[in-house]
Scaffold this motif. Structure first.
Motif, PDB file in Angstrom:
ATOM      1  N   LEU A  83      57.962  22.768  67.381  1.00 48.05           N
ATOM      2  CA  LEU A  83      57.423  24.047  66.945  1.00 48.05           C
ATOM      3  C   LEU A  83      56.043  23.939  66.316  1.00 48.05           C
ATOM      4  CD1 LEU A  83      60.668  25.701  65.529  1.00 48.05           C
ATOM      5  CD2 LEU A  83      59.596  26.061  67.759  1.00 48.05           C
ATOM      6  N   LYS A  84      55.437  22.759  66.382  1.00 51.12           N
ATOM      7  CA  LYS A  84      54.064  22.613  65.919  1.00 51.12           C
ATOM      8  C   LYS A  84      53.120  23.310  66.896  1.00 51.12           C
ATOM      9  CE  LYS A  84      53.831  18.133  65.604  1.00 51.12           C
ATOM     10  NZ  LYS A  84      53.372  16.761  65.285  1.00 51.12           N
ATOM     11  N   THR A  85      51.965  23.721  66.377  1.00 50.71           N
ATOM     12  CA  THR A  85      51.004  24.449  67.204  1.00 50.71           C
ATOM     13  C   THR A  85      50.632  23.666  68.458  1.00 50.71           C
ATOM     14  OG1 THR A  85      50.095  25.498  65.218  1.00 50.71           O
ATOM     15  CG2 THR A  85      48.734  25.550  67.200  1.00 50.71           C
ATOM     16  N   GLU A  86      50.401  22.376  68.297  1.00 50.87           N
ATOM     17  CA  GLU A  86      49.974  21.565  69.428  1.00 50.87           C
ATOM     18  C   GLU A  86      51.026  21.574  70.541  1.00 50.87           C
ATOM     19  OE1 GLU A  86      50.186  20.523  66.302  1.00 50.87           O
ATOM     20  OE2 GLU A  86      48.050  20.602  65.739  1.00 50.87           O
ATOM     21  N   ALA A  87      52.293  21.492  70.159  1.00 49.31           N
ATOM     22  CA  ALA A  87      53.365  21.469  71.156  1.00 49.31           C
ATOM     23  C   ALA A  87      53.571  22.836  71.799  1.00 49.31           C
ATOM     24  CB  ALA A  87      54.658  20.991  70.510  1.00 49.31           C
ATOM     25  N   LEU A  88      53.371  23.896  71.018  1.00 45.92           N
ATOM     26  CA  LEU A  88      53.636  25.243  71.525  1.00 45.92           C
ATOM     27  C   LEU A  88      52.567  25.743  72.488  1.00 45.92           C
ATOM     28  CD1 LEU A  88      54.936  26.999  68.285  1.00 45.92           C
ATOM     29  CD2 LEU A  88      56.257  26.569  70.360  1.00 45.92           C
ATOM     30  N   ARG A  89      51.392  25.157  72.448  1.00 48.32           N
ATOM     31  CA  ARG A  89      50.309  25.641  73.303  1.00 48.32           C
ATOM     32  C   ARG A  89      50.717  25.640  74.775  1.00 48.32           C
ATOM     33  NH1 ARG A  89      44.494  23.214  71.252  1.00 48.32           N
ATOM     34  NH2 ARG A  89      44.731  23.702  69.038  1.00 48.32           N
ATOM     35  N   ARG A  90      51.491  24.643  75.176  1.00 46.56           N
ATOM     36  CA  ARG A  90      51.854  24.550  76.593  1.00 46.56           C
ATOM     37  C   ARG A  90      52.835  25.648  77.011  1.00 46.56           C
ATOM     38  NH1 ARG A  90      56.474  20.458  77.437  1.00 46.56           N
ATOM     39  NH2 ARG A  90      57.360  20.139  75.369  1.00 46.56           N
ATOM     40  N   TYR A  91      53.419  26.374  76.034  1.00 51.54           N
ATOM     41  CA  TYR A  91      54.362  27.444  76.357  1.00 51.54           C
ATOM     42  C   TYR A  91      53.686  28.809  76.451  1.00 51.54           C
ATOM     43  CZ  TYR A  91      58.351  24.344  75.580  1.00 51.54           C
ATOM     44  OH  TYR A  91      59.266  23.336  75.682  1.00 51.54           O
ATOM     45  N   ILE A  92      52.411  28.915  76.078  1.00 56.45           N
ATOM     46  CA  ILE A  92      51.767  30.229  76.045  1.00 56.45           C
ATOM     47  C   ILE A  92      51.733  30.862  77.428  1.00 56.45           C
ATOM     48  CG2 ILE A  92      49.618  31.463  75.554  1.00 56.45           C
ATOM     49  CD1 ILE A  92      49.097  29.415  73.330  1.00 56.45           C
ATOM     50  N   GLY A  93      51.396  30.075  78.437  1.00 60.12           N
ATOM     51  CA  GLY A  93      51.385  30.601  79.803  1.00 60.12           C
ATOM     52  C   GLY A  93      52.752  31.097  80.230  1.00 60.12           C
ATOM     53  N   LYS A  94      53.797  30.362  79.837  1.00 58.94           N
ATOM     54  CA  LYS A  94      55.166  30.778  80.163  1.00 58.94           C
ATOM     55  C   LYS A  94      55.534  32.052  79.410  1.00 58.94           C
ATOM     56  CE  LYS A  94      59.090  30.168  82.226  1.00 58.94           C
ATOM     57  NZ  LYS A  94      59.187  30.271  83.690  1.00 58.94           N
ATOM     58  N   MET A  95      55.142  32.125  78.132  1.00 51.31           N
ATOM     59  CA  MET A  95      55.390  33.343  77.365  1.00 51.31           C
ATOM     60  C   MET A  95      54.723  34.537  78.042  1.00 51.31           C
ATOM     61  SD  MET A  95      54.936  32.429  73.328  1.00 51.31           S
ATOM     62  CE  MET A  95      56.131  31.459  72.410  1.00 51.31           C
ATOM     63  N   ASP A  96      53.490  34.339  78.487  1.00 54.42           N
ATOM     64  CA  ASP A  96      52.754  35.427  79.123  1.00 54.42           C
ATOM     65  C   ASP A  96      53.466  35.885  80.395  1.00 54.42           C
ATOM     66  OD1 ASP A  96      50.068  36.947  79.324  1.00 54.42           O
ATOM     67  OD2 ASP A  96      50.253  35.999  81.287  1.00 54.42           O
ATOM     68  N   HIS A  97      53.927  34.936  81.197  1.00 52.09           N
ATOM     69  CA  HIS A  97      54.640  35.276  82.428  1.00 52.09           C
ATOM     70  C   HIS A  97      55.937  36.029  82.128  1.00 52.09           C
ATOM     71  CE1 HIS A  97      56.364  34.949  86.436  1.00 52.09           C
ATOM     72  NE2 HIS A  97      57.444  34.401  85.907  1.00 52.09           N
ATOM     73  N   MET A  98      56.681  35.568  81.117  1.00 55.40           N
ATOM     74  CA  MET A  98      57.946  36.219  80.776  1.00 55.40           C
ATOM     75  C   MET A  98      57.708  37.611  80.199  1.00 55.40           C
ATOM     76  SD  MET A  98      60.184  32.994  79.301  1.00 55.40           S
ATOM     77  CE  MET A  98      61.703  33.969  79.203  1.00 55.40           C
ATOM     78  N   ALA A  99      56.628  37.771  79.424  1.00 63.40           N
ATOM     79  CA  ALA A  99      56.290  39.099  78.905  1.00 63.40           C
ATOM     80  C   ALA A  99      55.917  40.040  80.045  1.00 63.40           C
ATOM     81  CB  ALA A  99      55.152  38.994  77.895  1.00 63.40           C
ATOM     82  N   GLN A 100      55.173  39.515  81.015  1.00 66.19           N
ATOM     83  CA  GLN A 100      54.807  40.319  82.193  1.00 66.19           C
ATOM     84  C   GLN A 100      56.060  40.836  82.892  1.00 66.19           C
ATOM     85  OE1 GLN A 100      51.476  40.587  83.375  1.00 66.19           O
ATOM     86  NE2 GLN A 100      51.979  41.773  85.194  1.00 66.19           N
ATOM     87  N   THR A 101      57.006  39.938  83.126  1.00 69.72           N
ATOM     88  CA  THR A 101      58.254  40.322  83.781  1.00 69.72           C
ATOM     89  C   THR A 101      59.052  41.307  82.935  1.00 69.72           C
ATOM     90  OG1 THR A 101      58.352  38.158  84.866  1.00 69.72           O
ATOM     91  CG2 THR A 101      60.398  39.434  84.774  1.00 69.72           C
ATOM     92  N   HIS A 102      59.085  41.055  81.634  1.00 64.61           N
ATOM     93  CA  HIS A 102      59.837  41.924  80.722  1.00 64.61           C
ATOM     94  C   HIS A 102      59.316  43.363  80.772  1.00 64.61           C
ATOM     95  CE1 HIS A 102      61.676  43.469  77.048  1.00 64.61           C
ATOM     96  NE2 HIS A 102      60.468  43.842  76.661  1.00 64.61           N
ATOM     97  N   PHE A 103      58.014  43.536  80.726  1.00 65.44           N
ATOM     98  CA  PHE A 103      57.461  44.894  80.727  1.00 65.44           C
ATOM     99  C   PHE A 103      57.586  45.545  82.108  1.00 65.44           C
ATOM    100  CE2 PHE A 103      55.636  43.701  76.675  1.00 65.44           C
ATOM    101  CZ  PHE A 103      55.655  44.896  75.979  1.00 65.44           C
ATOM    102  N   GLU A 104      57.470  44.753  83.161  1.00 70.84           N
ATOM    103  CA  GLU A 104      57.638  45.319  84.493  1.00 70.84           C
ATOM    104  C   GLU A 104      59.055  45.845  84.705  1.00 70.84           C
ATOM    105  OE1 GLU A 104      56.560  42.140  87.071  1.00 70.84           O
ATOM    106  OE2 GLU A 104      54.390  42.481  86.866  1.00 70.84           O
ATOM    107  N   GLU A 105      60.041  45.109  84.212  1.00 68.98           N
ATOM    108  CA  GLU A 105      61.444  45.478  84.449  1.00 68.98           C
ATOM    109  C   GLU A 105      61.989  46.469  83.419  1.00 68.98           C
ATOM    110  OE1 GLU A 105      63.560  41.807  84.547  1.00 68.98           O
ATOM    111  OE2 GLU A 105      62.765  41.204  86.517  1.00 68.98           O
ATOM    112  N   GLY A 106      61.505  46.389  82.183  1.00 66.96           N
ATOM    113  CA  GLY A 106      62.112  47.196  81.123  1.00 66.96           C
ATOM    114  C   GLY A 106      61.317  48.405  80.666  1.00 66.96           C
ATOM    115  N   TRP A 107      60.003  48.442  80.958  1.00 62.80           N
ATOM    116  CA  TRP A 107      59.147  49.485  80.418  1.00 62.80           C
ATOM    117  C   TRP A 107      58.453  50.327  81.491  1.00 62.80           C
ATOM    118  CZ3 TRP A 107      57.710  49.616  74.920  1.00 62.80           C
ATOM    119  CH2 TRP A 107      58.364  48.634  74.151  1.00 62.80           C
TER     120      TRP A 107
END
Length: 492
Positions: free
Chosen positions: A152-176
């Protein structure tokens, strides 16, 4: 109906007998030990001002009622004013307690973690998170914090930002998208829970996520319920829900063991793999049951507090057009600097300074975790008052955040409070502080900013019920009706 009435009658009688027995035992204990305790207290100094309320119940009903009315800080601030003291004595959740209020109280508790105080959980928590090692919730919590720190350190989490963005994209497309109105709270919970499942255990299959998420509302509510394990009580429902989730997690863990052995999973892909492959100082590996409990705790933490923050962010953006415009303009500037379809990255999130100030002001006004308990592990004095060993200590984030001496016009929404150096130390504590500060602070910041970005780039917002500001605390603040919102898609 007759069966239900019979169950209710048995429950009431059982509870009444338990209360009577506990009262008589407590009275005997008080009469037998009162003399010695009184002399010890007198020698050490006076106890803080306050009152213990009704036998056994204490002031718990007042405490809970303030939360039900949506103002948990009122219980603390009213007594601080009444006793002219930032520390007072009370009786909460069946325990003698002292409440330490304000920045000085926060600093004292955070600075003396594991010296004068330690984390305290009610005995019911161990029934919801049972450990086969028979260690306490506190010990298990320490182990968990050590394990998740590197992930959960910043350095480790950086690699998940792209995945977060993709999942948020899918979430808003399907739910909103393609909807005129939505209810925000359940959607926010879906978003944060899906992210937590992916980060902690690489669970992405929608059906598997759904099987895990269904029992979670009962489970989260039970954590602060009265620990009465009788059929139909919130606590009993929470225990059953935890068993359902745990069974699903154990099946995921068994499959991960197979995948690791066959090289289909990476030892570093998530926290689950790390737990399976890490031994203690004696060379012992955790059992599947204990890993399931720890992942369960992470999923609760990853789902609930961030979903509350996201929900209230939507509320304030809908209510305050000038705040919405500031967030929108900041995020549109970021979009202009990117090629179409490029995911958000670390540099983009660093530019969202105003957006994060808005999120912080939301968490000040609607703090996801209103407060927590500690326990005195030694006698000590605080501001001239004696705090005996064994006393429970409650610190209230909401009372700090709504204190007019710390935040002038505390009910006014003002993100500029967080510009520059921001609030003084120990006055903004939505993530706690000291050794027990939430290790997921940066993770929460990332998922909240990604959520805000995808929200404002798609919609303008309007509350369906304009004057409905009612929210309850159960155990976190939530809009009473889930926050119905009308969506207006941007034309471009």
């Amino acid at each position: 109906m007759e069966v239900m009435m019979t169950i209710m009658l048995i429950s009431v009688v059982s509870i009444s007998i338990s209360i009577l027995f506990a009262y008589l035992f407590g009275l005997h204990h008080h009469l037998f030990f009162n003399k010695n305790k009184s002399s010890t207290t007198a020698a050490a100094g006076p106890l803080p001002p306050g009152k213990m309320g009704w036998p056994l119940v204490g002031e718990s009903l007042h405490f809970l009622w303030a939360g039900c009315k949506g103002h948990p800080e009122k219980f603390v601030l009213d007594r601080v004013a009444k006793y002219s003291s930032t520390v007072f004595r009370t009786h909460l959740v069946g325990e003698k307690a002292a409440v330490l209020s304000g920045a000085s109280g926060n600093k004292f508790l955070f600075s003396n973690e594991n010296k004068l105080v330690k984390a305290w959980f009610s005995s019911g928590i161990d029934k919801i998170f049972p450990s086969s090692t028979r260690s306490s919730s506190e010990e298990e919590g320490i182990k968990l914090r050590r394990m998740v720190h590197n992930f959960l350190k910043t350095e480790a989490l950086r690699r998940y930002i792209g995945k977060m963005d993709h999942m948020a994209q899918t979430h808003f497309e399907e739910g909103w998208e393609n909807k005129k109105e939505v209810v925000v709270l359940p959607l926010a919970k879906d978003y944060t829970f899906q992210l937590a499942c992916r980060l902690f255990a690489s669970v992405e299959d929608p059906q598997q996520v759904d099987r895990l998420s269904k029992p979670f509302n009962l489970l989260a509510s039970s954590l602060f319920a009265i620990p009465i394990d009788l059929p139909g009580t919130p606590f009993n429902k929470g225990i059953k829900a935890s068993k359902i989730v745990r069974q699903e997690l154990v099946s995921i863990i068994k499959q991960r063991k197979i995948d690791l052995a066959q090289g289909k999973a990476s030892p570093t892909q998530d926290i689950l793999s790390h737990m399976l492959l890490t031994s203690d100082e004696n060379g012992n590996f955790m059992q599947e049951f204990d890993i399931a409990d720890k992942i369960l705790g992470l999923l609760i933490g990853g789902r609930d507090s961030a979903s509350v923050a996201c929900t209230f962010i939507v509320k304030y953006l809908a209510e305050l057009p000038h705040i919405y415009d500031g967030v929108y303009n900041e995020n549109m500037e970021i979009l202009k600097s990117k090629s179409p379809g490029d995911p958000l990255n670390w540099e983009d999130l660093q530019k969202m300074k105003y957006s994060w100030n808005v999120a912080c002001e939301v968490m000040r006004l609607a703090t996801p975790v209103p407060g927590t308990f500690r326990e005195a592990i030694a006698d000590f004095s605080y501001k001239g008052y004696f705090i005996p060993k064994g006393f429970k200590l409650y610190w209230s984030a909401t009372a700090t955040h709504k204190n007019p001496e710390i935040y002038p016009e505390p009910e006014k929404f003002d993100p500029s409070r967080f510009q520059g150096a921001g609030p003084a130390p120990y006055t903004f504590v939505p993530f706690g502080g000291g050794p027990r500060m939430c290790p997921g602070l940066e993770y929460a910041r990332f998922e909240i900013l990604v959520f805000m970005h995808h929200l404002v780039k798609r919609f303008k917002l309007e509350k369906v019920i304009p004057n409905d500001d009612k929210f309850v605390v159960n155990p976190m603040p939530i809009p009473a009706k889930g926050l119905p919102i009308r969506l207006f898609p941007h034309q471009n």
